[in-house]
Design an enzyme around this catalytic site. Sequence first.
Site, PDB file in Angstrom:
ATOM      1  N   CYS A 153      -0.039   5.663   1.718  1.00  0.00           N
ATOM      2  CA  CYS A 153      -1.288   5.598   0.955  1.00  0.00           C
ATOM      3  C   CYS A 153      -2.115   4.404   1.398  1.00  0.00           C
ATOM      4  CB  CYS A 153      -0.984   5.511  -0.540  1.00  0.00           C
ATOM      5  SG  CYS A 153      -2.475   5.447  -1.574  1.00  0.00           S
ATOM      6  N   CYS A 185      -3.922   2.656  -1.490  1.00  0.00           N
ATOM      7  CA  CYS A 185      -3.026   1.826  -2.292  1.00  0.00           C
ATOM      8  C   CYS A 185      -2.688   0.513  -1.586  1.00  0.00           C
ATOM      9  CB  CYS A 185      -1.714   2.565  -2.577  1.00  0.00           C
ATOM     10  SG  CYS A 185      -1.891   4.220  -3.256  1.00  0.00           S
ATOM     11  N   ASP A 186      -2.398   0.575  -0.289  1.00  0.00           N
ATOM     12  CA  ASP A 186      -1.814  -0.562   0.415  1.00  0.00           C
ATOM     13  C   ASP A 186      -2.662  -1.137   1.535  1.00  0.00           C
ATOM     14  OD1 ASP A 186       0.488  -0.226  -1.179  1.00  0.00           O
ATOM     15  OD2 ASP A 186       1.287   1.284   0.194  1.00  0.00           O
TER      16      ASP A 186
END
Length: 206
Positions: A30, A33-34
Site C-alpha cells: 500500500c 499507507c506507507d
Amino acid sequence: KTTNIATGASAKWLGHPSETRLNGKGVSACAICDGFFFRGQDVAVVGGGDSAAEEATYLANICRKVYLLVRKDQMRASHIMQKRIMSKPNIEIRWHTEVEDILGEEAVEGIRIVNNQTQAKEDIPLQGFFVAIGHQPNTAIFAPYLTLDAQGYIQTTPGTTHTNIPGVFAAGDVQDTVYRQAVTAAGTGCMAALDAERFLATQEAT
C-alpha cells in the site's frame, strides 16, 4: 438476527521468502499507507494494472526514483493511467521484468530482477518495494450463499451495505473494489451498523 460481514481483502504477494521477512521493513502492498516513509528515496512497484499505475504515480510525487516492473511488454492499466505514468520523468518502466529476490537483512536495500526474455539479471539499489498485483477478497466461505462479482467481492445494493440476503450486510474491503482504505472501510462499517439497526427495527415492527 443480522450479520455484518467485514472479512476484508488480502493483498496478493509474489511469494518470495524475502518478501515475507522484510514485510514492514521496506516491503509494502500500500503506497498510500506507507509511501511517506520513503520520501526522497528510490522505490520499485511491481504490477501492470491500474493499481500499480496509481501506486507508481503517487510515489513519483514524493520519491526520487520509481521503478515500475512489468512482467509483459505492455500494461493492463487504462490508457489514462498509462499516460500519467509516461508523464512522470522519475518513473522508469522495466518491461519483461520479474523479481528474483528482495535484497537486505534488516531492511530493504535493493532488488534482483531478471529479464524474462534474455534472462539477464540486475541488482538495483533501493529502499522501498511495493507489490501491486491485486487483492483477493476473503469471501470463499460466503460463495454458496451471497452474490459475488467476477473478482469474488460481495455485491451490495448501491448506496447501502445490503447483500442479496435480507439481514446480511457487508462492509469494508470485502465489498470495495475501488478505494480499499481504512477510512472508507470504517465509513461502510458505520453504514452496515445503521442498516442492521434499521433492519432489526423493521423486524420488531412486524
